[in-house]
Design a protein around this motif. Structure first.
Motif, PDB file in Angstrom:
ATOM      1  N   MET A 194       0.661  -0.586   0.291  1.00 57.27           N
ATOM      2  CA  MET A 194      -0.583  -0.159  -0.260  1.00 57.27           C
ATOM      3  C   MET A 194       0.949   1.243  -0.032  1.00 57.27           C
ATOM      4  O   MET A 194       1.637   1.717   0.654  1.00 57.27           O
ATOM      5  CB  MET A 194      -1.043  -0.109   1.517  1.00 57.27           C
ATOM      6  CG  MET A 194      -1.572  -1.103   1.175  1.00 57.27           C
ATOM      7  SD  MET A 194      -2.831  -0.934   2.683  1.00 57.27           S
ATOM      8  CE  MET A 194      -3.917   0.167   2.657  1.00 57.27           C
ATOM      9  N   PHE A 199       0.423   5.801  -0.861  1.00 60.41           N
ATOM     10  CA  PHE A 199      -0.225   6.616  -0.648  1.00 60.41           C
ATOM     11  C   PHE A 199      -0.131   8.195  -0.467  1.00 60.41           C
ATOM     12  O   PHE A 199       1.240   8.126  -0.174  1.00 60.41           O
ATOM     13  CB  PHE A 199      -1.224   6.713   0.847  1.00 60.41           C
ATOM     14  CG  PHE A 199      -1.742   5.278   2.123  1.00 60.41           C
ATOM     15  CD1 PHE A 199      -0.809   4.916   2.344  1.00 60.41           C
ATOM     16  CD2 PHE A 199      -2.846   5.438   1.322  1.00 60.41           C
ATOM     17  CE1 PHE A 199      -1.165   3.990   2.834  1.00 60.41           C
ATOM     18  CE2 PHE A 199      -3.595   4.509   2.120  1.00 60.41           C
ATOM     19  CZ  PHE A 199      -2.563   3.312   2.931  1.00 60.41           C
ATOM     20  N   TYR A 252      -0.738  12.208  -0.136  1.00 60.90           N
ATOM     21  CA  TYR A 252      -1.285  13.105   1.037  1.00 60.90           C
ATOM     22  C   TYR A 252      -0.457  14.282   0.558  1.00 60.90           C
ATOM     23  O   TYR A 252       0.404  14.462  -0.061  1.00 60.90           O
ATOM     24  CB  TYR A 252      -0.393  13.029   2.599  1.00 60.90           C
ATOM     25  CG  TYR A 252      -1.107  12.087   3.256  1.00 60.90           C
ATOM     26  CD1 TYR A 252      -0.692  10.447   2.523  1.00 60.90           C
ATOM     27  CD2 TYR A 252      -1.575  12.192   4.018  1.00 60.90           C
ATOM     28  CE1 TYR A 252      -1.578   9.956   3.573  1.00 60.90           C
ATOM     29  CE2 TYR A 252      -2.830  11.012   4.311  1.00 60.90           C
ATOM     30  CZ  TYR A 252      -2.065   9.609   4.607  1.00 60.90           C
ATOM     31  OH  TYR A 252      -2.432   8.657   5.520  1.00 60.90           O
ATOM     32  N   GLN A 309       0.066  18.272   1.515  1.00 63.17           N
ATOM     33  CA  GLN A 309      -0.312  19.200   2.586  1.00 63.17           C
ATOM     34  C   GLN A 309       0.020  20.781   2.441  1.00 63.17           C
ATOM     35  O   GLN A 309       1.253  21.378   1.905  1.00 63.17           O
ATOM     36  CB  GLN A 309       0.960  18.477   4.004  1.00 63.17           C
ATOM     37  CG  GLN A 309       1.218  19.519   5.384  1.00 63.17           C
ATOM     38  CD  GLN A 309       1.939  18.557   6.492  1.00 63.17           C
ATOM     39  OE1 GLN A 309       2.728  18.583   5.913  1.00 63.17           O
ATOM     40  NE2 GLN A 309       1.623  18.167   7.916  1.00 63.17           N
ATOM     41  N   LEU A 340      -3.028  16.958   7.061  1.00 64.07           N
ATOM     42  CA  LEU A 340      -2.661  15.776   5.928  1.00 64.07           C
ATOM     43  C   LEU A 340      -3.442  15.877   5.492  1.00 64.07           C
ATOM     44  O   LEU A 340      -4.482  14.960   5.890  1.00 64.07           O
ATOM     45  CB  LEU A 340      -1.149  14.563   6.330  1.00 64.07           C
ATOM     46  CG  LEU A 340      -0.301  15.140   6.958  1.00 64.07           C
ATOM     47  CD1 LEU A 340      -0.196  14.392   8.507  1.00 64.07           C
ATOM     48  CD2 LEU A 340       1.065  14.792   5.906  1.00 64.07           C
ATOM     49  N   LEU A 373      -5.219  12.877   2.820  1.00 61.41           N
ATOM     50  CA  LEU A 373      -5.386  12.586   2.102  1.00 61.41           C
ATOM     51  C   LEU A 373      -5.771  11.737   0.242  1.00 61.41           C
ATOM     52  O   LEU A 373      -7.109  12.207   0.494  1.00 61.41           O
ATOM     53  CB  LEU A 373      -5.031  10.849   2.135  1.00 61.41           C
ATOM     54  CG  LEU A 373      -5.511   9.519   1.270  1.00 61.41           C
ATOM     55  CD1 LEU A 373      -4.188   8.933   1.724  1.00 61.41           C
ATOM     56  CD2 LEU A 373      -6.830   8.346   2.066  1.00 61.41           C
ATOM     57  N   GLU A 407      -9.772   9.661  -3.140  1.00 59.39           N
ATOM     58  CA  GLU A 407     -10.229  10.655  -1.823  1.00 59.39           C
ATOM     59  C   GLU A 407     -11.701  11.542  -2.817  1.00 59.39           C
ATOM     60  O   GLU A 407     -11.507  12.603  -3.135  1.00 59.39           O
ATOM     61  CB  GLU A 407      -9.371  11.137  -0.600  1.00 59.39           C
ATOM     62  CG  GLU A 407      -9.453  10.588  -0.325  1.00 59.39           C
ATOM     63  CD  GLU A 407      -9.645   8.893   0.555  1.00 59.39           C
ATOM     64  OE1 GLU A 407     -11.000   9.288   1.569  1.00 59.39           O
ATOM     65  OE2 GLU A 407      -9.590   7.930   0.174  1.00 59.39           O
ATOM     66  N   LEU A 467       3.339  14.583  -0.038  1.00 56.12           N
ATOM     67  CA  LEU A 467       3.879  13.651   0.477  1.00 56.12           C
ATOM     68  C   LEU A 467       2.871  12.117   0.378  1.00 56.12           C
ATOM     69  O   LEU A 467       2.596  12.041   0.246  1.00 56.12           O
ATOM     70  CB  LEU A 467       4.039  13.568   1.827  1.00 56.12           C
ATOM     71  CG  LEU A 467       4.602  15.285   2.784  1.00 56.12           C
ATOM     72  CD1 LEU A 467       3.161  16.065   3.208  1.00 56.12           C
ATOM     73  CD2 LEU A 467       4.945  14.423   3.910  1.00 56.12           C
ATOM     74  N   GLU A 494       2.282   0.067  10.474  1.00 58.19           N
ATOM     75  CA  GLU A 494       2.949   1.380  11.092  1.00 58.19           C
ATOM     76  C   GLU A 494       3.393   2.596   9.743  1.00 58.19           C
ATOM     77  O   GLU A 494       3.563   1.594   8.597  1.00 58.19           O
ATOM     78  CB  GLU A 494       4.590   1.211  11.286  1.00 58.19           C
ATOM     79  CG  GLU A 494       4.345   0.598  12.726  1.00 58.19           C
ATOM     80  CD  GLU A 494       5.675   0.421  13.369  1.00 58.19           C
ATOM     81  OE1 GLU A 494       5.666  -0.612  14.667  1.00 58.19           O
ATOM     82  OE2 GLU A 494       6.632   0.467  12.556  1.00 58.19           O
ATOM     83  N   GLN A 495       2.807   3.743   9.138  1.00 57.73           N
ATOM     84  CA  GLN A 495       3.041   3.901   8.677  1.00 57.73           C
ATOM     85  C   GLN A 495       4.558   5.140   8.305  1.00 57.73           C
ATOM     86  O   GLN A 495       4.450   5.977   9.341  1.00 57.73           O
ATOM     87  CB  GLN A 495       2.230   5.175   8.092  1.00 57.73           C
ATOM     88  CG  GLN A 495       1.643   5.678   7.074  1.00 57.73           C
ATOM     89  CD  GLN A 495       0.031   6.077   6.178  1.00 57.73           C
ATOM     90  OE1 GLN A 495      -1.177   4.960   7.219  1.00 57.73           O
ATOM     91  NE2 GLN A 495       0.093   6.934   5.445  1.00 57.73           N
ATOM     92  N   TYR A 496       4.973   5.196   7.167  1.00 60.36           N
ATOM     93  CA  TYR A 496       5.555   6.148   6.827  1.00 60.36           C
ATOM     94  C   TYR A 496       6.073   7.405   5.828  1.00 60.36           C
ATOM     95  O   TYR A 496       5.415   6.217   4.809  1.00 60.36           O
ATOM     96  CB  TYR A 496       7.757   5.064   7.269  1.00 60.36           C
ATOM     97  CG  TYR A 496       7.495   4.325   8.394  1.00 60.36           C
ATOM     98  CD1 TYR A 496       7.060   3.267   8.001  1.00 60.36           C
ATOM     99  CD2 TYR A 496       8.241   4.414   9.073  1.00 60.36           C
ATOM    100  CE1 TYR A 496       7.159   1.999   9.207  1.00 60.36           C
ATOM    101  CE2 TYR A 496       8.547   3.778  10.053  1.00 60.36           C
ATOM    102  CZ  TYR A 496       8.243   3.179  10.152  1.00 60.36           C
ATOM    103  OH  TYR A 496       7.787   1.683  11.528  1.00 60.36           O
ATOM    104  N   PHE A 497       6.691   8.114   6.002  1.00 56.43           N
ATOM    105  CA  PHE A 497       6.541   9.043   4.825  1.00 56.43           C
ATOM    106  C   PHE A 497       7.608   9.269   3.803  1.00 56.43           C
ATOM    107  O   PHE A 497       9.021   9.343   5.012  1.00 56.43           O
ATOM    108  CB  PHE A 497       5.727  10.619   5.435  1.00 56.43           C
ATOM    109  CG  PHE A 497       4.339  10.711   6.245  1.00 56.43           C
ATOM    110  CD1 PHE A 497       3.674  10.026   6.838  1.00 56.43           C
ATOM    111  CD2 PHE A 497       3.417  10.845   5.155  1.00 56.43           C
ATOM    112  CE1 PHE A 497       2.868   9.821   7.091  1.00 56.43           C
ATOM    113  CE2 PHE A 497       2.180  10.862   5.019  1.00 56.43           C
ATOM    114  CZ  PHE A 497       2.034  10.455   6.543  1.00 56.43           C
ATOM    115  N   GLY A 498       7.863  10.173   2.737  1.00 59.76           N
ATOM    116  CA  GLY A 498       8.707  10.176   2.357  1.00 59.76           C
ATOM    117  C   GLY A 498       9.218  12.336   2.717  1.00 59.76           C
ATOM    118  O   GLY A 498       8.376  12.525   3.744  1.00 59.76           O
ATOM    119  N   PRO A 499      10.470  12.168   2.214  1.00 62.27           N
ATOM    120  CA  PRO A 499      10.383  13.715   2.856  1.00 62.27           C
ATOM    121  C   PRO A 499       9.843  15.084   2.439  1.00 62.27           C
ATOM    122  O   PRO A 499       9.827  15.808   2.751  1.00 62.27           O
ATOM    123  CB  PRO A 499      11.964  13.907   2.361  1.00 62.27           C
ATOM    124  CG  PRO A 499      11.945  13.035   0.381  1.00 62.27           C
ATOM    125  CD  PRO A 499      10.843  12.352   1.889  1.00 62.27           C
TER     126      PRO A 499
END
Lengths: 115, 108
Positions: free
Chosen positions: A31, A33, A35, A37, A43, A45, A58, A92, A103-108
Motif C-alpha cells: 500500500m 498513499f 498526501y 499538506q 495531512l 489524503l 478521496e 508526500l 505503521e505508516q512512514y512518510f517520504g520527505p
C-alpha cells in the motif's frame, strides 16, 4: 521501517503546466498513499495506490487532475496536472510497513509552488 | 471523518508535562500518533489498537479508550526535542485520516 525518497524535493512551476512527482521505497510494499499538506495544516489524503489496480481517490480529488501510476511494489508517481496557484503545497508519499502492526512512514515531501 | 485534537497549541517549559487529546465521532479500530518538526516529514510514534491498551515510548505514552472513541498522548518531563506538531490519525478502510494537529513548543 521503510526508507522513502521523493523527486523532486521542490519545484516552482507555471500555471497550466504539469509536474510528476516520483516516490521510491527501499523495500516492496503493498500500500502506498499520496498526501497533500498546506503549510501549517494537516495531512490530506489524495489517493491510495496499490500495485496492479487503479488508484482510489478521496473525495475532492479526481484522476484527471492527479493521475497516479504504480508500476511495481517499490515505485509510484503522482502527476499534478494543469496546475493553478491553489495546487501550491507539499506532496508526500507514504507507505505502510510490512512488519508487525500498521505503521505508516512518510517520504520527505515535494514542495510545489505554482506561479 | 477527521478526528478532533485538543488543544490546538501548547507552550511548555522544559521538564513540564503535556497531554494531547484526540477524539472521533466514529468507532475506532486503532489510533496512530505522529510528530512532525518544521520542514520535515511526519514521524511515526506509536499505534494503539482496540483493547484500551496503553503504550509507552521513552517518556511519551498514550492511551486509547475505544468506548469513548478517544485517545490521549502523554509527554512527561518534556525535552526541547519534543517540540513540533503532533498529529493523531484514525484508521478506517485501510487508510489513516489525520487530525488538524497540536503545536507543541518547549521553552528552555
Amino acid at each position: 521501517s521503510a526508507v522513502i525518497s521523493q523527486k523532486p524535493s521542490r519545484d516552482i512551476c507555471q500555471r497550466g503546466t504539469s509536474l510528476t512527482i516520483q516516490c521510491q521505497v527501499d523495500s516492496q510494499v503493498t500500500m502506498m498513499f499520496w498526501y497533500r499538506q498546506q503549510p501549517g495544516q494537516s495531512l490530506t489524503l489524495i489517493a491510495t495506490a496499490n500495485q496492479g489496480s487503479e488508484a482510489t481517490y478521496e473525495s475532492g480529488f479526481v484522476i484527471d487532475k492527479f493521475p497516479i501510476s504504480r508500476p511495481n511494489l517499490t515505485f509510484s508517481t503522482l502527476t499534478v496536472s494543469n496546475m493553478s496557484p491553489e495546487d501550491s503545497s507539499i506532496y508526500l508519499c507514504s507507505v505502510v510497513s510490512q512488519g508487525a502492526g500498521y505503521e505508516q512512514y512518510f517520504g520527505p515531501g515535494t514542495r510545489l509552488t505554482v506561479t | 471523518q477527521q478526528p478532533v485534537q485538543s488543544p490546538q497549541a501548547v507552550i511548555l517549559r522544559e521538564g513540564e508535562d503535556a497531554v494531547i487529546n484526540c477524539s472521533s465521532s466514529k468507532a475506532l479500530y486503532s489510533v496512530h500518533w505522529y510528530r512532525q518538526k518544521h520542514g520535515e516529514a511526519p514521524v511515526f510514534l506509536m499505534i494503539l489498537l482496540k483493547g484500551g491498551e496503553q503504550k509507552g515510548h521513552d517518556k511519551i505514552s498514550a492511551s486509547f479508550n475505544e468506548k469513548k472513541q478517544q485517545s490521549s498522548l502523554y509527554l512527561t518531563a518534556s525535552q526541547l526535542s519534543y517540540s513540533g506538531t503532533y498529529f493523531c490519525g484514525t484508521e478506517a478502510d485501510d487508510k489513516i485520516i489525520f487530525g488538524k494537529g497540536t503545536r507543541l513548543h518547549i521553552l528552555p
